[in-house]
Write an enzyme that holds these catalytic residues in place. Structure first.
Site, PDB file in Angstrom:
ATOM      1  N   ALA A  35       0.867  -1.175   0.000  1.00  0.00           N
ATOM      2  CA  ALA A  35       0.000   0.000   0.000  1.00  0.00           C
ATOM      3  C   ALA A  35       0.904   1.225   0.000  1.00  0.00           C
ATOM      4  O   ALA A  35       2.056   1.162   0.456  1.00  0.00           O
ATOM      5  CB  ALA A  35      -0.883  -0.023   1.237  1.00  0.00           C
ATOM      6  N   GLY A  51       0.525  -4.999   0.919  1.00  0.00           N
ATOM      7  CA  GLY A  51      -0.661  -5.037   0.066  1.00  0.00           C
ATOM      8  C   GLY A  51      -0.389  -5.680  -1.287  1.00  0.00           C
ATOM      9  O   GLY A  51      -1.306  -6.223  -1.908  1.00  0.00           O
ATOM     10  N   GLU A  91      -0.754  -9.242  -0.678  1.00  0.00           N
ATOM     11  CA  GLU A  91      -2.179  -9.479  -0.418  1.00  0.00           C
ATOM     12  C   GLU A  91      -2.990  -9.447  -1.714  1.00  0.00           C
ATOM     13  O   GLU A  91      -3.896 -10.248  -1.913  1.00  0.00           O
ATOM     14  CB  GLU A  91      -2.698  -8.440   0.580  1.00  0.00           C
ATOM     15  CG  GLU A  91      -1.992  -8.573   1.924  1.00  0.00           C
ATOM     16  CD  GLU A  91      -2.395  -7.480   2.898  1.00  0.00           C
ATOM     17  OE1 GLU A  91      -1.890  -6.345   2.759  1.00  0.00           O
ATOM     18  OE2 GLU A  91      -3.208  -7.750   3.783  1.00  0.00           O
ATOM     19  N   GLU A 144       4.397  -5.247   7.138  1.00  0.00           N
ATOM     20  CA  GLU A 144       3.628  -4.179   7.802  1.00  0.00           C
ATOM     21  C   GLU A 144       4.089  -3.938   9.237  1.00  0.00           C
ATOM     22  O   GLU A 144       4.064  -2.820   9.733  1.00  0.00           O
ATOM     23  CB  GLU A 144       2.132  -4.523   7.804  1.00  0.00           C
ATOM     24  CG  GLU A 144       1.450  -4.388   6.447  1.00  0.00           C
ATOM     25  CD  GLU A 144       1.446  -5.658   5.623  1.00  0.00           C
ATOM     26  OE1 GLU A 144       2.276  -6.566   5.873  1.00  0.00           O
ATOM     27  OE2 GLU A 144       0.611  -5.744   4.699  1.00  0.00           O
TER      28      GLU A 144
HETATM   29  C1  HXC Z   1       5.094   4.311  -1.325  1.00  0.00           C
HETATM   30  C2  HXC Z   1       7.003   3.306  -2.106  1.00  0.00           C
HETATM   31  C3  HXC Z   1       6.614   2.073  -1.563  1.00  0.00           C
HETATM   32  C4  HXC Z   1       5.355   2.010  -0.865  1.00  0.00           C
HETATM   33  C5  HXC Z   1       8.508   1.793  -2.533  1.00  0.00           C
HETATM   34  N1  HXC Z   1       8.193   3.089  -2.699  1.00  0.00           N
HETATM   35  N2  HXC Z   1       7.573   1.155  -1.839  1.00  0.00           N
HETATM   36  N3  HXC Z   1       6.252   4.410  -1.986  1.00  0.00           N
HETATM   37  N4  HXC Z   1       4.653   3.160  -0.777  1.00  0.00           N
HETATM   38  N5  HXC Z   1       4.871   0.879  -0.343  1.00  0.00           N
HETATM   39  C6  HXC Z   1       8.955   4.132  -3.398  1.00  0.00           C
HETATM   40  C7  HXC Z   1      10.200   4.550  -2.616  1.00  0.00           C
HETATM   41  O1  HXC Z   1       9.852   5.521  -1.630  1.00  0.00           O
HETATM   42  C8  HXC Z   1      11.063   5.134  -3.700  1.00  0.00           C
HETATM   43  O2  HXC Z   1      10.608   6.443  -4.017  1.00  0.00           O
HETATM   44  C9  HXC Z   1      10.744   4.237  -4.906  1.00  0.00           C
HETATM   45  O3  HXC Z   1       9.484   3.607  -4.605  1.00  0.00           O
HETATM   46  C10 HXC Z   1      11.780   3.138  -5.112  1.00  0.00           C
HETATM   47  O4  HXC Z   1      11.931   2.430  -3.890  1.00  0.00           O
HETATM   48  P1  HXC Z   1      13.333   2.213  -3.157  1.00  0.00           P
HETATM   49  O5  HXC Z   1      13.038   1.983  -1.717  1.00  0.00           O
HETATM   50  O6  HXC Z   1      14.299   3.301  -3.507  1.00  0.00           O
HETATM   51  O7  HXC Z   1      13.825   0.867  -3.874  1.00  0.00           O
HETATM   52  P2  HXC Z   1      14.762  -0.261  -3.262  1.00  0.00           P
HETATM   53  O8  HXC Z   1      15.908   0.350  -2.490  1.00  0.00           O
HETATM   54  O9  HXC Z   1      15.067  -1.169  -4.384  1.00  0.00           O
HETATM   55  O10 HXC Z   1      13.866  -1.025  -2.190  1.00  0.00           O
HETATM   56  C11 HXC Z   1      12.713  -1.738  -2.636  1.00  0.00           C
HETATM   57  C12 HXC Z   1      11.821  -2.110  -1.406  1.00  0.00           C
HETATM   58  C13 HXC Z   1      11.516  -0.833  -0.590  1.00  0.00           C
HETATM   59  C14 HXC Z   1      12.559  -3.136  -0.543  1.00  0.00           C
HETATM   60  C15 HXC Z   1      10.572  -2.768  -1.976  1.00  0.00           C
HETATM   61  O11 HXC Z   1      11.025   0.156  -1.495  1.00  0.00           O
HETATM   62  C16 HXC Z   1      10.502  -1.038   0.484  1.00  0.00           C
HETATM   63  O12 HXC Z   1      10.807  -1.611   1.539  1.00  0.00           O
HETATM   64  N6  HXC Z   1       9.252  -0.574   0.256  1.00  0.00           N
HETATM   65  C17 HXC Z   1       8.199  -0.613   1.240  1.00  0.00           C
HETATM   66  C18 HXC Z   1       7.659  -2.023   1.386  1.00  0.00           C
HETATM   67  C19 HXC Z   1       6.572  -2.093   2.452  1.00  0.00           C
HETATM   68  O13 HXC Z   1       6.797  -1.809   3.620  1.00  0.00           O
HETATM   69  N7  HXC Z   1       5.355  -2.476   2.038  1.00  0.00           N
HETATM   70  C20 HXC Z   1       4.219  -2.609   2.934  1.00  0.00           C
HETATM   71  C21 HXC Z   1       3.442  -1.319   2.965  1.00  0.00           C
HETATM   72  S1  HXC Z   1       2.124  -1.401   4.156  1.00  0.00           S
HETATM   73  P3  HXC Z   1      11.641   7.663  -4.138  1.00  0.00           P
HETATM   74  O14 HXC Z   1      10.754   8.854  -4.302  1.00  0.00           O
HETATM   75  O15 HXC Z   1      12.467   7.658  -2.905  1.00  0.00           O
HETATM   76  O16 HXC Z   1      12.431   7.328  -5.376  1.00  0.00           O
HETATM   77  C22 HXC Z   1       0.898  -2.218   3.386  1.00  0.00           C
HETATM   78  C23 HXC Z   1      -0.386  -2.339   4.177  1.00  0.00           C
HETATM   79  C24 HXC Z   1      -1.466  -3.013   3.375  1.00  0.00           C
HETATM   80  O17 HXC Z   1       1.015  -2.650   2.296  1.00  0.00           O
HETATM   81  C25 HXC Z   1      -2.787  -2.956   4.096  1.00  0.00           C
HETATM   82  C26 HXC Z   1      -3.498  -1.676   3.910  1.00  0.00           C
HETATM   83  C27 HXC Z   1      -4.923  -1.665   4.441  1.00  0.00           C
END
Ligand code: HXC
Length: 258
Positions: A65, A109, A112, A132
């Site tokens: 998400a 997400g 999911e 998460e």
């Molecule tokens: C918003 C995101 C994002 C996310 C990545 N980006 N994931 N933006 N939401 N979930 C953005 C980064 O900020 C970055 O933007 C660009 O995408 C590239 O990501 P990087 O982190 O630079 O890439 P990398 O170093 O290769 O790392 C990849 C990654 C990491 C390991 C996937 O991006 C990461 O950990 N992302 C978050 C994963 C996460 O926690 N997902 C769960 C979310 S909670 P910029 O502008 O800096 O270039 C969820 C809840 C669901 O999903 C339920 C809801 C009801």
């Protein structure tokens, strides 16, 4: 509807939907949900379309998400808008079969969403996770439930409590995905599989999907009874008559979809 966050193409009877927010690794926000809901509803409502494939990019199916969008909301906003309930009430309500073709990250997400699909075909680069907990929250699009049903308590707890990623080989061993293919072959394999499903009698495909999903919804004696009734209902279709006649006459069936 013109889409900003997804690309939709029709390839004969297969609808290919591609998540298209590469700058944020296909992070899922409210607009993605709205657009995907619309695309799946149109797919379901179009008799020429029989199976769909949802995919992302080489680097990410979806990295979760949209954390930026979520960081700006208060708890009351999430509750009052029933944040992300549409993944269940709309996307998961799709009646025709669809496959998630996953390469790269499928996190939070993203994992999911892949699990909402009827099954997942993974590239050998795929990485699944429910991270998460590291953000101070927990899965909110069905992850804790679908993951546990798919891979069992031990691994689901491991994934949700450590937030670690599972690679494609482990995901296949754990039955999270139905098959793993080289990344370069992912889309071709998914489209080929979808075309195979699209060539089946369409009502039978919908009922088979419904029947398998029953296993997650109710107890065994009830679901076996419903399965038997679904089978019996299908015997009233023209495609049943045609399918059995085609077998006896040693030829391919020609489906009417009713
Ligand atoms: C918003 C995101 C994002 C996310 C990545 N980006 N994931 N933006 N939401 N979930 C953005 C980064 O900020 C970055 O933007 C660009 O995408 C590239 O990501 P990087 O982190 O630079 O890439 P990398 O170093 O290769 O790392 C990849 C990654 C990491 C390991 C996937 O991006 C990461 O950990 N992302 C978050 C994963 C996460 O926690 N997902 C769960 C979310 S909670 P910029 O502008 O800096 O270039 C969820 C809840 C669901 O999903 C339920 C809801 C009801």
């Amino acid at each position: 509807m013109v889409y900003d966050t997804i690309i939709v193409e029709q390839r004969d009877a297969v609808t290919l939907i591609t998540l298209n927010r590469p700058q944020v690794l296909n992070a899922l926000n409210t607009l993605v949900l709205e657009e995907l809901s619309d695309a799946f509803a149109k797919f379901d409502g179009n008799p020429s379309q029989r199976c769909a494939v949802l995919t992302g990019s080489e680097k990410a199916f979806a990295a979760g998400a949209d954390i930026k969008q979520m960081s700006e909301k208060a708890a009351a906003d999430f509750f009052l808008e029933d944040f992300f309930s549409g993944w269940q009430s709309k996307v998961a309500a799709t009646r025709k079969p669809w496959i998630a073709a996953v390469a790269g990250f499928a996190l939070g997400g993203g994992c999911e969403l892949a699990m909402i699909a009827d099954f997942i075909i993974a590239a050998d680069t795929a990485k699944f996770g429910q991270p998460e907990i590291k953000l101070g929250v927990a899965p909110g699009m069905g992850g804790s439930q679908r993951l546990t049903r798919a891979i069992g308590k031990a691994k689901a707890m491991d994934m949700c409590l450590t937030g670690r990623m599972m690679d494609a080989a482990e995901a296949e061993r754990a039955s999270l995905v139905s098959r793993v293919v080289p990344a370069a072959d992912l889309l071709e394999e998914a489209l080929k599989t979808a075309a195979q499903i699209a060539a089946m009698p369409p009502m039978a495909a919908m009922v088979n999907k419904e029947a398998v999903n029953l296993a997650f919804e109710t107890n065994l004696s009830q679901s076996i009874l419903i399965e038997r009734r679904l089978f019996q209902i299908l015997t009233a279709t023209e495609d049943k008559k045609e399918g059995m006649a085609a077998f006896v006459e040693k030829r391919q069936g020609v489906w009417k979809g009713r």
